[in-house]
Design an enzyme around this catalytic site. Structure first.
Site, PDB file in Angstrom:
ATOM      1  N   PRO A 157       0.893  -1.309  -0.120  1.00  0.00           N
ATOM      2  CA  PRO A 157      -0.204   0.648  -0.212  1.00  0.00           C
ATOM      3  C   PRO A 157       0.556   1.283  -0.107  1.00  0.00           C
ATOM      4  CG  PRO A 157       0.013  -0.999   2.161  1.00  0.00           C
ATOM      5  CD  PRO A 157       1.190  -1.625   1.162  1.00  0.00           C
ATOM      6  N   ASN A 197      -6.843   9.608  -6.350  1.00  0.00           N
ATOM      7  CA  ASN A 197      -7.290   8.687  -6.836  1.00  0.00           C
ATOM      8  C   ASN A 197      -7.075   7.426  -6.095  1.00  0.00           C
ATOM      9  OD1 ASN A 197      -7.743  10.488  -9.160  1.00  0.00           O
ATOM     10  ND2 ASN A 197      -5.814  10.773  -9.475  1.00  0.00           N
ATOM     11  N   LYS A 207      -3.603  -3.059   6.109  1.00  0.00           N
ATOM     12  CA  LYS A 207      -2.828  -3.667   5.640  1.00  0.00           C
ATOM     13  C   LYS A 207      -1.940  -3.384   6.901  1.00  0.00           C
ATOM     14  CE  LYS A 207      -3.230  -5.016   1.100  1.00  0.00           C
ATOM     15  NZ  LYS A 207      -3.081  -5.854   0.574  1.00  0.00           N
TER      16      LYS A 207
END
Length: 219
Positions: A82, A177, A113
């Protein structure tokens, strides 16, 4: 009765016999070599830390790097990457490091995560405009192996937007995004990819010989 008379073998027949014998020896030797390769011992492959030449592609570690925070013998079982990269035209100053730590925790919490795998990169004081105006704005990109969905994205978008409010960036002047990296081989790590699993490894001299394509079948 005397010995049987000598029978001359036609040249064409003799040549065919030689070729059959050579072919049989070739196949036998090649089969033995392939069998030896297939019988090699299977051990967990440790992924590379730095890319190495093809002739040196073996388990490796970096001197002085210290112990890894996780088991690298099978990367296919790790949670993956990530990462958050944020560009902004504001000067974050002394608050930048605190923002990065808070953003790292937000990524871990919202995407589910381990924070030990989270990467945060912040580039402030960038030349940026929004709608032709250079008032405070920000552009954020989040990438992850999985965990990209409506609930997680909404939660992380809200968390990052709230953190950026400390720098006078309005929610209406910030994009976040989200990118699902997709297959695990699309993310490189530790010199290989997160698709790397436990697989057979061979001695350096055997691997070098195989990659060179030289099997020395007629030695």
């Amino acid at each position: 009765a005397g010995p049987a008379p000598f029978r001359r073998i036609p040249r064409r027949t003799a040549m065919a016999a030689v070729l059959r014998t050579s072919h049989t020896a070739f196949v036998a030797k090649a089969g033995a070599r392939v069998g030896a390769r297939d019988a090699r011992r299977v051990v967990p492959r440790r992924a590379l830390v730095t890319p190495l030449p093809r002739t040196c592609r073996r388990a490796s570690t970096v001197a002085g790097a210290g112990p890894s925070p996780c088991d690298l013998s099978d990367l296919s079982k790790l949670p993956g990457d990530p990462s958050l990269v944020l560009h902004t035209n504001v000067k974050m100053g002394d608050k930048k490091k605190d923002f990065m730590k808070a953003a790292s925790k937000a990524v871990a919490d919202c995407l589910g995560k381990p924070e030990s795998f989270v990467v945060v990169a912040v580039l402030d004081e960038q030349d940026m405009i929004w709608g032709g105006d250079d008032s405070p704005c920000a552009l954020c990109n989040v990438a992850s192996l999985g965990s990209i969905n409506y609930e997680n994205n909404t939660a992380l978008s809200g968390a990052i937007t709230a953190l950026m409010s400390d720098f006078d960036v309005l929610p209406s002047r910030m994009y976040t995004n989200f990118w699902d990296i997709g297959p695990r081989e699309n993310c490189g790590y530790n010199g290989v990819t997160f698709a790397e699993g436990a697989r057979p490894v061979v001695a350096a001299e055997e691997e070098e010989e195989e990659e060179a394509g030289d099997f020395d079948l007629f030695d």
